[in-house]
Write an enzyme that holds these catalytic residues in place. Structure first.
Site, mmCIF file in Angstrom:
data_model
loop_
_atom_site.group_PDB
_atom_site.id
_atom_site.type_symbol
_atom_site.label_atom_id
_atom_site.label_comp_id
_atom_site.label_asym_id
_atom_site.label_seq_id
_atom_site.Cartn_x
_atom_site.Cartn_y
_atom_site.Cartn_z
ATOM 1 N N ASN A 403 31.339 142.921 -16.738
ATOM 2 C CA ASN A 403 30.515 143.175 -17.910
ATOM 3 C C ASN A 403 30.226 141.879 -18.673
ATOM 4 O O ASN A 403 29.149 141.307 -18.567
ATOM 5 C CB ASN A 403 31.225 144.223 -18.784
ATOM 6 C CG ASN A 403 30.326 144.790 -19.851
ATOM 7 O OD1 ASN A 403 29.362 144.159 -20.261
ATOM 8 N ND2 ASN A 403 30.622 145.980 -20.314
ATOM 9 N N ASP A 404 31.231 141.362 -19.411
ATOM 10 C CA ASP A 404 30.997 140.158 -20.237
ATOM 11 C C ASP A 404 30.462 138.978 -19.425
ATOM 12 O O ASP A 404 29.646 138.204 -19.923
ATOM 13 C CB ASP A 404 32.309 139.691 -20.885
ATOM 14 C CG ASP A 404 32.833 140.698 -21.875
ATOM 15 O OD1 ASP A 404 32.046 141.557 -22.324
ATOM 16 O OD2 ASP A 404 34.025 140.629 -22.216
ATOM 17 N N VAL A 405 30.944 138.849 -18.191
ATOM 18 C CA VAL A 405 30.596 137.651 -17.415
ATOM 19 C C VAL A 405 29.148 137.643 -16.941
ATOM 20 O O VAL A 405 28.679 136.679 -16.348
ATOM 21 C CB VAL A 405 31.567 137.450 -16.215
ATOM 22 C CG1 VAL A 405 32.980 137.232 -16.692
ATOM 23 C CG2 VAL A 405 31.477 138.598 -15.233
ATOM 24 N N ALA A 444 35.102 141.752 -24.472
ATOM 25 C CA ALA A 444 34.762 141.202 -25.782
ATOM 26 C C ALA A 444 34.248 142.282 -26.730
ATOM 27 O O ALA A 444 33.975 142.002 -27.896
ATOM 28 C CB ALA A 444 33.729 140.088 -25.636
#
Ligand code: NAP
Length: 483
Positions: A403-405, A444
């Protein structure tokens, strides 16, 4: 009759151990040579332990009255410790690896602290330099022990929320100052020969107590999300404490091993912080990982769910597919099924590559290990800087449990907590499929605009279950063609 082993032989074994540590570490820098690197370093550790035991045969029993009792106790500790490590190492799940590393760090710090405690309570005259090193080793070892245990509790969900109160940092600084003051006073009293105001054993106990409390206080306010970085810092601390312990015991293998671990831990900490575009002080003293306070701009577009089988078939007819694995793949234990799917695509002539973000997952290298476990060849695995330009030419980016990456907010939204973090350019691929269970956010805690893009479809479900459906659909094509 006691056979006396010359110090030279022990020194040579120590030197061999040091060489094996470094050579093993060097081999660990590439996934292809890492397994043999671990073995080499393991043999080095065995040599260092052997040298420590041989030491018993290099001194006269008269000089060390409890020598053989101590050797017996060390053997028992070795068997019990080795047995527990073997048993837990075999059982640990990929997602629980960070907790295990935290516990091992804590044990290392505790052992180094215990060595320092024996020296300090023993009260032997050590000289200023050695006493200073012993006190420093005691401080770092104790902080690492209690801090790592709190880190473990947070990662394991035993402690759910970061504990933050007003004035906490000032209070923590006071506790650290008090610890240093007591340590300094112990050093002064021991070296000057002056009678301490309080009995020495009480002072030493107070010193250890304060250091342990400081480790707890320092770790409690840090968000669970930052624990991997904190664990890496404690890893460096433990190495340093062990290295200092080696100096105190005049054990060269321990000194070198400790310093190698300390340096590697510190480098890893810096690399992780850099990969998240944050400084180490920002990790230690700010509250990343909480729900973001900034308002995210309105995201255009909608989430478009599609069937797993249809997505699988689409990829079967693509020319190039880049797969972005993330933490969710480890949670689902979907790595074997993923590789099975990849082999089906390859058999159909699709070019498949894996793109790994440096902090994908919950500890560095977690994705590389996960894929290696499933037998994915190393030449299919690419790091961020080597593959990022290739997304624009790829037909499909398959984002699975990540997700965040892949969150484009890192590029564009200055108020985002991940702004500036390098991300994988999955959004630049012609088509993106995102596999996740629902609308849960990433680590995050922020919404991902990629999922709403025109070129992106969502495949909802547990990663392993989705992959099973994709495999069935692609296999079904072959059966239908044959019929
Ligand atoms: P992530 O941002 O935490 O996202 C993981 C995604 O996987 C979630 O969106 C979740 O969505 C999905 N998921 C969870 N279980 C799943 C399952 N069984 N099947 C399918 N999907 C599942 O993970 P990431 O992209 O790997 O990013 C890593 C994050 O960790 C970054 O923010 C990084 O800064 C941080 N971090 C990593 C390290 C490190 O050393 N690796 C260190 C410090 C910080 P659903 O809940 O909807 O399924």
């Amino acid at each position: 009759m006691l056979v006396m082993i010359p110090q030279l032989v022990i020194g040579l074994i120590d030197l061999t151990a040091a060489f094996l540590f470094m050579y093993g570490l060097q081999r660990m820098s590439s996934p292809a040579t890492a397994p043999s690197g671990i073995l080499v370093a393991g043999v080095g550790m065995l040599a260092a332990v052997l040298a420590s035991f041989l030491y018993a045969f290099s001194v006269s029993a008269a000089a060390e009255p409890h020598l053989f009792v101590n050797v017996g106790l060390a053997l028992i500790a070795l068997i019990v410790g080795g047995g527990v490590a073997w048993w837990s190492g075999k059982r640990v799940a990929m997602t629980a690896m960070p907790q295990m590393v935290a516990l091992y760090n804590g044990m290392g710090g505790g052992a180094a602290g215990a060595i320092a405690a024996v020296e300090l309570f023993g009260g032997k005259s050590q000289g200023v330099a050695q006493l200073g090193v012993t006190l420093l080793g005691a401080l770092i070892g104790a902080v690492s022990l209690s801090g790592s245990l709190i880190a473990w509790a947070k990662l394991d969900g035993v402690i759910k929320n970061p504990l933050r109160v007003r004035g906490q940092q000032a209070f923590n600084a006071l506790v650290l100052l008090a610890t240093l003051a007591v340590g300094g006073y112990i050093g002064f009293a021991a070296e000057s020969g002056a009678d301490p105001l309080i009995a020495m054993p009480v002072l030493i106990t107070l010193f250890f107590g304060l250091a342990l409390v400081f480790g707890v206080l320092m770790t409690l306010p840090i968000g669970g999300a930052d624990m991997p970085v904190v664990i890496s810092i404690y890893n460096a601390f433990t190495g340093l404490a062990v290295g200092l312990g080696g100096y105190v015991l005049q054990n060269p293998a321990m000194m070198i091993a400790g310093m190698v671990v300390g340096a590697a831990g510190m480098l890893l900490t810096l690399l992780m912080a850099k990969a998240m575009n944050r400084s180490v002080t920002n990790v230690l003293f700010t509250n990343f990982g909480e729900a973001p306070k900034h308002k995210q701009g309105a995201i255009k577009g909608s989430l478009k769910p599609v069937d797993a089988g249809d997505a699988g078939i689409f990829m079967r007819y693509a020319k190039e597919v880049i797969i972005v694995p993330g933490y969710g793949l480890a949670v689902a234990q979907g790595q074997q099924k993923l590789y099975e799917f990849v082999k089906l695509l390859q058999a159909a002539g699709v070019k498949v590559k894996f793109a790994i973000h440096p902090v994908a997952g919950r500890m560095p290298g977690q994705m590389d290990v996960l894929l290696a476990e499933a037998g994915v060849p190393y030449d299919l695995i690419f790091q961020l800087e080597d593959i990022n330009d290739e997304f624009a030419n790829a037909d499909v980016a398959l984002v699975i449990g990540a997700n965040d990456v892949v969150n484009p907010a890192a590029r564009t939204d200055k108020s985002s907590p991940i702004f500036g973090m390098p991300i994988l350019n999955a959004d630049k691929a012609k088509k993106v499929y995102v596999v996740k269970r629902g609308q849960g956010k990433g680590y995050a805690g922020i919404v991902n605009a990629l999922f709403y893009g025109d070129n992106c479809d969502m495949v909802y479900g547990d990663a392993q279950a989705v992959l099973v459906k994709m495999i069935e659909a692609v296999r079904g094509l072959g059966t239908a063609a044959a019929a």
